[in-house]
Design a protein around this motif. Structure first.
Motif, PDB file in Angstrom:
ATOM      1  N   LYS A 290       0.810  -1.224   0.000  1.00  0.00           N
ATOM      2  CA  LYS A 290       0.000   0.000   0.000  1.00  0.00           C
ATOM      3  C   LYS A 290       0.838   1.266   0.000  1.00  0.00           C
ATOM      4  CE  LYS A 290      -4.342  -1.724   1.893  1.00  0.00           C
ATOM      5  NZ  LYS A 290      -5.351  -1.594   2.984  1.00  0.00           N
ATOM      6  N   GLU A 291       1.933   1.282   0.712  1.00  0.00           N
ATOM      7  CA  GLU A 291       2.755   2.487   0.797  1.00  0.00           C
ATOM      8  C   GLU A 291       4.030   2.397  -0.028  1.00  0.00           C
ATOM      9  OE1 GLU A 291       1.458   5.097   2.162  1.00  0.00           O
ATOM     10  OE2 GLU A 291      -0.270   3.864   2.698  1.00  0.00           O
ATOM     11  N   LEU A 292       4.076   1.412  -0.911  1.00  0.00           N
ATOM     12  CA  LEU A 292       5.268   1.229  -1.725  1.00  0.00           C
ATOM     13  C   LEU A 292       5.363   2.303  -2.809  1.00  0.00           C
ATOM     14  CD1 LEU A 292       7.649  -0.780  -2.264  1.00  0.00           C
ATOM     15  CD2 LEU A 292       6.143  -1.920  -3.897  1.00  0.00           C
ATOM     16  N   ASN A 293       6.572   2.737  -3.092  1.00  0.00           N
ATOM     17  CA  ASN A 293       6.809   3.614  -4.228  1.00  0.00           C
ATOM     18  C   ASN A 293       6.865   2.742  -5.481  1.00  0.00           C
ATOM     19  OD1 ASN A 293       7.769   5.270  -6.231  1.00  0.00           O
ATOM     20  ND2 ASN A 293       9.715   5.728  -5.229  1.00  0.00           N
ATOM     21  N   PHE A 294       5.836   2.839  -6.326  1.00  0.00           N
ATOM     22  CA  PHE A 294       5.703   1.937  -7.462  1.00  0.00           C
ATOM     23  C   PHE A 294       6.415   2.428  -8.716  1.00  0.00           C
ATOM     24  CE2 PHE A 294       2.197   0.621  -4.765  1.00  0.00           C
ATOM     25  CZ  PHE A 294       2.282  -0.760  -4.851  1.00  0.00           C
ATOM     26  N   ALA A 295       7.096   3.556  -8.646  1.00  0.00           N
ATOM     27  CA  ALA A 295       7.801   4.042  -9.821  1.00  0.00           C
ATOM     28  C   ALA A 295       8.855   3.031 -10.242  1.00  0.00           C
ATOM     29  CB  ALA A 295       8.454   5.390  -9.522  1.00  0.00           C
ATOM     30  N   PRO A 296       8.909   2.683 -11.527  1.00  0.00           N
ATOM     31  CA  PRO A 296       9.854   1.649 -11.966  1.00  0.00           C
ATOM     32  C   PRO A 296      11.296   2.100 -11.836  1.00  0.00           C
ATOM     33  CG  PRO A 296       8.750   2.643 -13.849  1.00  0.00           C
ATOM     34  CD  PRO A 296       8.063   3.165 -12.631  1.00  0.00           C
ATOM     35  N   GLY A 297      12.152   1.160 -11.415  1.00  0.00           N
ATOM     36  CA  GLY A 297      13.576   1.440 -11.294  1.00  0.00           C
ATOM     37  C   GLY A 297      14.333   0.998 -12.525  1.00  0.00           C
ATOM     38  N   ALA A 298      15.644   0.871 -12.395  1.00  0.00           N
ATOM     39  CA  ALA A 298      16.486   0.474 -13.517  1.00  0.00           C
ATOM     40  C   ALA A 298      16.196  -0.966 -13.924  1.00  0.00           C
ATOM     41  CB  ALA A 298      17.956   0.626 -13.128  1.00  0.00           C
TER      42      ALA A 298
ATOM     43  N   THR B 218      17.852 -13.748 -16.417  1.00  0.00           N
ATOM     44  CA  THR B 218      18.212 -13.557 -15.010  1.00  0.00           C
ATOM     45  C   THR B 218      17.656 -12.238 -14.513  1.00  0.00           C
ATOM     46  OG1 THR B 218      20.269 -14.797 -15.333  1.00  0.00           O
ATOM     47  CG2 THR B 218      20.095 -13.459 -13.341  1.00  0.00           C
ATOM     48  N   HIS B 219      16.783 -12.315 -13.501  1.00  0.00           N
ATOM     49  CA  HIS B 219      16.222 -11.127 -12.859  1.00  0.00           C
ATOM     50  C   HIS B 219      16.982 -10.914 -11.550  1.00  0.00           C
ATOM     51  CE1 HIS B 219      12.540 -11.433 -15.434  1.00  0.00           C
ATOM     52  NE2 HIS B 219      12.802 -12.726 -15.334  1.00  0.00           N
ATOM     53  N   THR B 220      17.699  -9.813 -11.429  1.00  0.00           N
ATOM     54  CA  THR B 220      18.414  -9.494 -10.195  1.00  0.00           C
ATOM     55  C   THR B 220      17.702  -8.301  -9.563  1.00  0.00           C
ATOM     56  OG1 THR B 220      20.471 -10.255 -11.203  1.00  0.00           O
ATOM     57  CG2 THR B 220      20.648  -8.991  -9.163  1.00  0.00           C
ATOM     58  N   ALA B 221      16.794  -8.577  -8.664  1.00  0.00           N
ATOM     59  CA  ALA B 221      15.889  -7.555  -8.154  1.00  0.00           C
ATOM     60  C   ALA B 221      16.477  -6.807  -6.966  1.00  0.00           C
ATOM     61  CB  ALA B 221      14.567  -8.202  -7.736  1.00  0.00           C
ATOM     62  N   THR B 222      16.266  -5.500  -6.960  1.00  0.00           N
ATOM     63  CA  THR B 222      16.614  -4.662  -5.808  1.00  0.00           C
ATOM     64  C   THR B 222      15.468  -3.712  -5.481  1.00  0.00           C
ATOM     65  OG1 THR B 222      17.714  -3.119  -7.309  1.00  0.00           O
ATOM     66  CG2 THR B 222      19.099  -4.753  -6.199  1.00  0.00           C
ATOM     67  N   GLY B 223      14.892  -3.058  -6.474  1.00  0.00           N
ATOM     68  CA  GLY B 223      13.808  -2.096  -6.254  1.00  0.00           C
ATOM     69  C   GLY B 223      12.510  -2.585  -6.840  1.00  0.00           C
ATOM     70  N   VAL B 224      11.879  -1.733  -7.656  1.00  0.00           N
ATOM     71  CA  VAL B 224      10.608  -2.056  -8.308  1.00  0.00           C
ATOM     72  C   VAL B 224      10.862  -2.233  -9.800  1.00  0.00           C
ATOM     73  CG1 VAL B 224       8.266  -1.249  -8.802  1.00  0.00           C
ATOM     74  CG2 VAL B 224       9.307  -0.785  -6.573  1.00  0.00           C
ATOM     75  N   HIS B 225      10.390  -3.341 -10.357  1.00  0.00           N
ATOM     76  CA  HIS B 225      10.663  -3.651 -11.751  1.00  0.00           C
ATOM     77  C   HIS B 225       9.411  -4.228 -12.409  1.00  0.00           C
ATOM     78  CE1 HIS B 225      14.907  -3.108 -10.833  1.00  0.00           C
ATOM     79  NE2 HIS B 225      14.706  -3.866  -9.775  1.00  0.00           N
ATOM     80  N   TYR B 226       9.263  -3.974 -13.710  1.00  0.00           N
ATOM     81  CA  TYR B 226       8.118  -4.453 -14.469  1.00  0.00           C
ATOM     82  C   TYR B 226       8.600  -5.123 -15.761  1.00  0.00           C
ATOM     83  CZ  TYR B 226       5.634  -1.197 -11.389  1.00  0.00           C
ATOM     84  OH  TYR B 226       5.130  -0.530 -10.293  1.00  0.00           O
ATOM     85  N   PRO B 227       9.331  -6.218 -15.680  1.00  0.00           N
ATOM     86  CA  PRO B 227       9.816  -6.868 -16.901  1.00  0.00           C
ATOM     87  C   PRO B 227       8.659  -7.464 -17.710  1.00  0.00           C
ATOM     88  CG  PRO B 227      10.276  -8.234 -14.981  1.00  0.00           C
ATOM     89  CD  PRO B 227       9.752  -6.926 -14.463  1.00  0.00           C
TER      90      PRO B 227
END
Length: 379
Positions: free
Chosen positions: A49-57, A112-121
């Protein structure tokens, strides 16, 4: 109205926008799914709910063998239930990596998905007529949210073996949609080692006569992991076959959810559909919610389904202890063997050995176990 139409006027955020997901689902006539939604009744999204959903790198890397090409294209429209695949189409700005297998290769496609932030592959994999491919997909790191959408199209006689290894300790919500044409085969081996939130929606349409899918999964949850698998396999043409075999180990305060559905439509005589979900509870605080179910609209069908949730079998433990094996080692042996048959089926010998080693490290007392035969009925 399709997801793509409903979201047409919504653009991805240029900066931090915690309301982005809520706005996206509002555009689809609802809101962020809650436990009041049937498909999400065992999986809470309150942590988002409070996550920043803006996509990262970009966090996805590709290694392609000869005979496979990569381009960019538009996302595929779907009239599926409201889910994160619709959100993905907006957040990824409609950009899809399109992989096309024009010629079979002994080398795998590596994702290979190396996740750290928010991503939408967003990916699409097309396998040309009569060709064969192996995809090894790995999810690593600890992502705030990885919302993956993958479309797979198999032309007549094509074969795709898809190994999905999930080791992302964070939050991951994925949808894989497969359309299989005449005499084609899709095979998935989904191996899941924990995750704060792991949700996989797998939608299969057997659209051509004689199409097949084999869906095999093994999962181990510990501490407060949450592992949720939803499968929908639709038989739409004659002489199609689907198999679902998932086995889980659930420890600590972890939760596992399995909702496996096989649908045989009126246009699909001589269908064969089998479902099985077996679970071992390794802690009194662990939870499993399982529901394999069939919807059959034709008389000419062979079908079966079943589910088990329980502890290790006392008779099996007694047998091993009567042979001089300590209780801790006996428990580790039986627990490891319970899911080993699924891992042994991974169509890459080196990866299968790596996964067996990882599983031994995760099971208490199993790290030093030797290679042992599989016990099919360990519980």
């Amino acid at each position: 109205m399709s997801d793509a139409t409903a979201l047409a006027g919504l653009s991805a955020p240029a900066a931090a926008s915690p309301s982005f997901v809520r706005d996206a689902f509002a555009a689809l006539g609802g809101g962020l799914p809650t436990k009041k939604h049937e498909r999400w009744r065992f999986t809470s999204l309150r942590a988002l709910k409070e996550l920043n959903f803006a996509p990262g790198a970009d966090a996805l890397s590709l290694t392609l063998p000869a005979g496979t090409t990569a381009t960019k294209g538009a996302p595929e429209p779907h009239d599926a239930p409201v889910d994160f695949a619709a959100l993905n189409a907006v957040a990824s700005d409609g950009q899809t990596r399109v992989l096309r297998v024009e010629k079979s290769s002994a080398d795998p496609i590596l994702l290979t998905h190396t996740a750290t932030g928010v991503h939408y592959p967003r990916l699409r994999i097309d396998v040309a007529k009569g060709q064969e491919a192996l995809v090894i997909e790995r999810h690593q790191g600890r992502g705030a949210l990885t919302a993956l959408a993958m479309d797979i199209a198999l032309e007549d006689g094509a074969i795709l073996r898809h190994v999905r290894v999930h080791e992302d300790a964070g939050r991951s919500i994925s949808r894989v949609a497969v359309r299989a044409q005449r005499s084609s085969r899709y095979e998935q081996h989904a191996i899941t080692f924990g995750g704060e939130l792991m949700r996989l929606d797998l939608d299969i349409v057997l659209a051509g006569e004689g199409a097949e899918c084999g869906l095999y999964g093994a999962y181990h949850g510990d501490e407060s992991d949450h592992i949720d698998t939803h499968i929908r396999a639709v038989h739409r043409a004659p002489h199609c076959t689907s198999r679902q075999d998932y086995r889980g180990l659930v420890d600590g305060r972890a939760t596992a959810v399995f909702d496996g559905q096989a649908i045989v439509e009126r246009t699909a005589p001589f269908a064969e559909a089998h479902q099985q979900n077996r679970n071992l509870l390794l802690s009194e605080r662990a939870n499993v919610f399982t529901k394999p179910h069939l919807e059959i609209d034709h008389d000419e069908v062979i079908a079966s389904h079943g589910a088990t949730v329980g502890a290790l079998d006392d008779a099996s433990l007694f047998y091993l202890r009567s042979r001089g094996i300590s209780e801790d080692v006996a428990r580790a042996l039986l627990t490891f063997a319970f899911v080993r048959a699924i891992i042994d089926g991974v169509p890459d010998a080196a990866l299968a050995e790596e996964l067996r080693a990882t599983l031994r490290e995760r099971i208490p007392g199993a790290a030093d176990l030797p290679e042992v035969p599989t016990f099919e009925d360990a519980s």
